[in-house]
Design a protein around this motif. Structure first.
Motif, PDB file in Angstrom:
ATOM      1  N   ALA A  50       0.851  -1.191   0.000  1.00  0.00           N
ATOM      2  CA  ALA A  50       0.000   0.000   0.000  1.00  0.00           C
ATOM      3  C   ALA A  50       0.882   1.235   0.000  1.00  0.00           C
ATOM      4  O   ALA A  50       1.747   1.400   0.848  1.00  0.00           O
ATOM      5  N   VAL A  51       0.688   2.089  -1.017  1.00  0.00           N
ATOM      6  CA  VAL A  51       1.378   3.376  -1.102  1.00  0.00           C
ATOM      7  C   VAL A  51       0.290   4.443  -1.188  1.00  0.00           C
ATOM      8  O   VAL A  51      -0.390   4.568  -2.212  1.00  0.00           O
ATOM      9  N   GLY A  52       0.152   5.169  -0.118  1.00  0.00           N
ATOM     10  CA  GLY A  52      -0.920   6.156  -0.093  1.00  0.00           C
ATOM     11  C   GLY A  52      -2.260   5.462  -0.080  1.00  0.00           C
ATOM     12  O   GLY A  52      -2.549   4.628   0.770  1.00  0.00           O
ATOM     13  N   GLU A  53      -3.087   5.785  -1.072  1.00  0.00           N
ATOM     14  CA  GLU A  53      -4.405   5.151  -1.167  1.00  0.00           C
ATOM     15  C   GLU A  53      -4.405   3.985  -2.147  1.00  0.00           C
ATOM     16  O   GLU A  53      -5.400   3.274  -2.252  1.00  0.00           O
ATOM     17  N   LYS A  54      -3.298   3.794  -2.888  1.00  0.00           N
ATOM     18  CA  LYS A  54      -3.227   2.698  -3.866  1.00  0.00           C
ATOM     19  C   LYS A  54      -2.750   1.423  -3.170  1.00  0.00           C
ATOM     20  O   LYS A  54      -1.792   1.436  -2.397  1.00  0.00           O
ATOM     21  N   THR A  55      -3.426   0.342  -3.474  1.00  0.00           N
ATOM     22  CA  THR A  55      -3.072  -0.960  -2.904  1.00  0.00           C
ATOM     23  C   THR A  55      -2.899  -1.961  -4.043  1.00  0.00           C
ATOM     24  O   THR A  55      -3.755  -2.076  -4.917  1.00  0.00           O
ATOM     25  N   LYS A  56      -1.802  -2.653  -4.022  1.00  0.00           N
ATOM     26  CA  LYS A  56      -1.528  -3.719  -4.998  1.00  0.00           C
ATOM     27  C   LYS A  56      -1.342  -5.024  -4.235  1.00  0.00           C
ATOM     28  O   LYS A  56      -0.777  -5.046  -3.143  1.00  0.00           O
ATOM     29  N   SER A  57      -1.814  -6.111  -4.820  1.00  0.00           N
ATOM     30  CA  SER A  57      -1.666  -7.411  -4.163  1.00  0.00           C
ATOM     31  C   SER A  57      -0.977  -8.387  -5.110  1.00  0.00           C
ATOM     32  O   SER A  57      -1.047  -8.262  -6.328  1.00  0.00           O
ATOM     33  N   LEU A  58      -0.319  -9.339  -4.499  1.00  0.00           N
ATOM     34  CA  LEU A  58       0.415 -10.348  -5.256  1.00  0.00           C
ATOM     35  C   LEU A  58       0.179 -11.697  -4.595  1.00  0.00           C
ATOM     36  O   LEU A  58       0.425 -11.866  -3.396  1.00  0.00           O
ATOM     37  N   GLN A  59      -0.319 -12.641  -5.368  1.00  0.00           N
ATOM     38  CA  GLN A  59      -0.521 -14.005  -4.879  1.00  0.00           C
ATOM     39  C   GLN A  59       0.718 -14.812  -5.267  1.00  0.00           C
ATOM     40  O   GLN A  59       1.070 -14.893  -6.437  1.00  0.00           O
ATOM     41  N   LEU A  60       1.398 -15.404  -4.297  1.00  0.00           N
ATOM     42  CA  LEU A  60       2.654 -16.106  -4.535  1.00  0.00           C
ATOM     43  C   LEU A  60       2.473 -17.595  -4.279  1.00  0.00           C
ATOM     44  O   LEU A  60       2.067 -18.003  -3.194  1.00  0.00           O
ATOM     45  N   HIS A  61       2.761 -18.397  -5.316  1.00  0.00           N
ATOM     46  CA  HIS A  61       2.733 -19.862  -5.225  1.00  0.00           C
ATOM     47  C   HIS A  61       4.060 -20.377  -5.775  1.00  0.00           C
ATOM     48  O   HIS A  61       4.468 -19.997  -6.862  1.00  0.00           O
ATOM     49  N   TYR A  62       4.739 -21.215  -5.037  1.00  0.00           N
ATOM     50  CA  TYR A  62       5.920 -21.873  -5.575  1.00  0.00           C
ATOM     51  C   TYR A  62       6.194 -23.128  -4.783  1.00  0.00           C
ATOM     52  O   TYR A  62       5.713 -23.305  -3.674  1.00  0.00           O
ATOM     53  N   ARG A  63       6.987 -24.002  -5.364  1.00  0.00           N
ATOM     54  CA  ARG A  63       7.326 -25.264  -4.718  1.00  0.00           C
ATOM     55  C   ARG A  63       8.830 -25.312  -4.479  1.00  0.00           C
ATOM     56  O   ARG A  63       9.606 -24.914  -5.331  1.00  0.00           O
ATOM     57  N   MET A  64       9.192 -25.857  -3.362  1.00  0.00           N
ATOM     58  CA  MET A  64      10.608 -26.066  -3.076  1.00  0.00           C
ATOM     59  C   MET A  64      10.894 -27.552  -3.238  1.00  0.00           C
ATOM     60  O   MET A  64      10.097 -28.392  -2.822  1.00  0.00           O
ATOM     61  N   CYS A  65      12.012 -27.868  -3.831  1.00  0.00           N
ATOM     62  CA  CYS A  65      12.357 -29.273  -4.011  1.00  0.00           C
ATOM     63  C   CYS A  65      12.911 -29.836  -2.703  1.00  0.00           C
ATOM     64  O   CYS A  65      13.476 -29.118  -1.885  1.00  0.00           O
ATOM     65  N   GLN A  66      12.759 -31.131  -2.527  1.00  0.00           N
ATOM     66  CA  GLN A  66      13.210 -31.759  -1.296  1.00  0.00           C
ATOM     67  C   GLN A  66      14.655 -32.215  -1.380  1.00  0.00           C
ATOM     68  O   GLN A  66      15.340 -32.302  -0.380  1.00  0.00           O
ATOM     69  N   ASN A  67      15.139 -32.521  -2.580  1.00  0.00           N
ATOM     70  CA  ASN A  67      16.500 -33.029  -2.752  1.00  0.00           C
ATOM     71  C   ASN A  67      17.400 -32.011  -3.433  1.00  0.00           C
ATOM     72  O   ASN A  67      18.248 -32.358  -4.234  1.00  0.00           O
ATOM     73  N   CYS A  68      17.229 -30.745  -3.142  1.00  0.00           N
ATOM     74  CA  CYS A  68      17.996 -29.692  -3.783  1.00  0.00           C
ATOM     75  C   CYS A  68      19.355 -29.536  -3.105  1.00  0.00           C
ATOM     76  O   CYS A  68      19.506 -29.795  -1.922  1.00  0.00           O
ATOM     77  N   ILE A  69      20.329 -29.105  -3.892  1.00  0.00           N
ATOM     78  CA  ILE A  69      21.628 -28.725  -3.337  1.00  0.00           C
ATOM     79  C   ILE A  69      21.880 -27.282  -3.735  1.00  0.00           C
ATOM     80  O   ILE A  69      21.450 -26.834  -4.797  1.00  0.00           O
ATOM     81  N   GLU A  70      22.591 -26.590  -2.887  1.00  0.00           N
ATOM     82  CA  GLU A  70      22.898 -25.197  -3.188  1.00  0.00           C
ATOM     83  C   GLU A  70      24.132 -25.155  -4.070  1.00  0.00           C
ATOM     84  O   GLU A  70      25.166 -25.729  -3.746  1.00  0.00           O
ATOM     85  N   VAL A  71      24.009 -24.495  -5.185  1.00  0.00           N
ATOM     86  CA  VAL A  71      25.115 -24.384  -6.125  1.00  0.00           C
ATOM     87  C   VAL A  71      25.649 -22.962  -6.034  1.00  0.00           C
ATOM     88  O   VAL A  71      24.986 -22.020  -6.447  1.00  0.00           O
ATOM     89  N   ASP A  72      26.846 -22.852  -5.482  1.00  0.00           N
ATOM     90  CA  ASP A  72      27.476 -21.543  -5.377  1.00  0.00           C
ATOM     91  C   ASP A  72      28.737 -21.534  -6.232  1.00  0.00           C
ATOM     92  O   ASP A  72      29.044 -22.514  -6.915  1.00  0.00           O
ATOM     93  N   ALA A  73      29.461 -20.444  -6.213  1.00  0.00           N
ATOM     94  CA  ALA A  73      30.643 -20.295  -7.069  1.00  0.00           C
ATOM     95  C   ALA A  73      31.719 -21.320  -6.715  1.00  0.00           C
ATOM     96  O   ALA A  73      32.408 -21.843  -7.601  1.00  0.00           O
ATOM     97  N   ALA A  74      31.890 -21.638  -5.460  1.00  0.00           N
ATOM     98  CA  ALA A  74      32.911 -22.608  -5.051  1.00  0.00           C
ATOM     99  C   ALA A  74      32.585 -24.004  -5.575  1.00  0.00           C
ATOM    100  O   ALA A  74      33.479 -24.732  -6.030  1.00  0.00           O
TER     101      ALA A  74
END
Length: 80
Positions: free
Chosen positions: A9-33
């Protein structure tokens, strides 16, 4: 779990966002190293394989076998 309905909400304007996503169970973090480790291991393995192939083919090239690929042909005087 960040799923849900988010509102801004900014002033009198209101914006909404519906967020849906799935996280994997067997994920590994891939970083630069991790990526650099995989690349370095791949390069080292390729170099070792290339040296092994060079050594194996280099030694086979140095020895001449007694059997030759060329056959000594006996001249046939009937077909001259």
């Amino acid at each position: 779990d960040p799923r849900g309905l988010y509102m801004c909400a900014v002033g009198e304007k209101t914006k909404s966002l519906q967020l849906h996503y799935r996280m994997c169970q067997n994920c590994i973090e891939v970083d630069a190293a991790t990526i650099s480790g995989i690349v370095i291991a791949d390069v080292v393995a390729t170099l070792l394989l290339a040296v092994a192939v060079y050594c194996i083919t280099g030694h086979a090239r140095g020895h001449t076998s007694r059997a030759s690929d060329r056959q000594n042909l006996i001249s046939n005087e009937l077909y001259q």
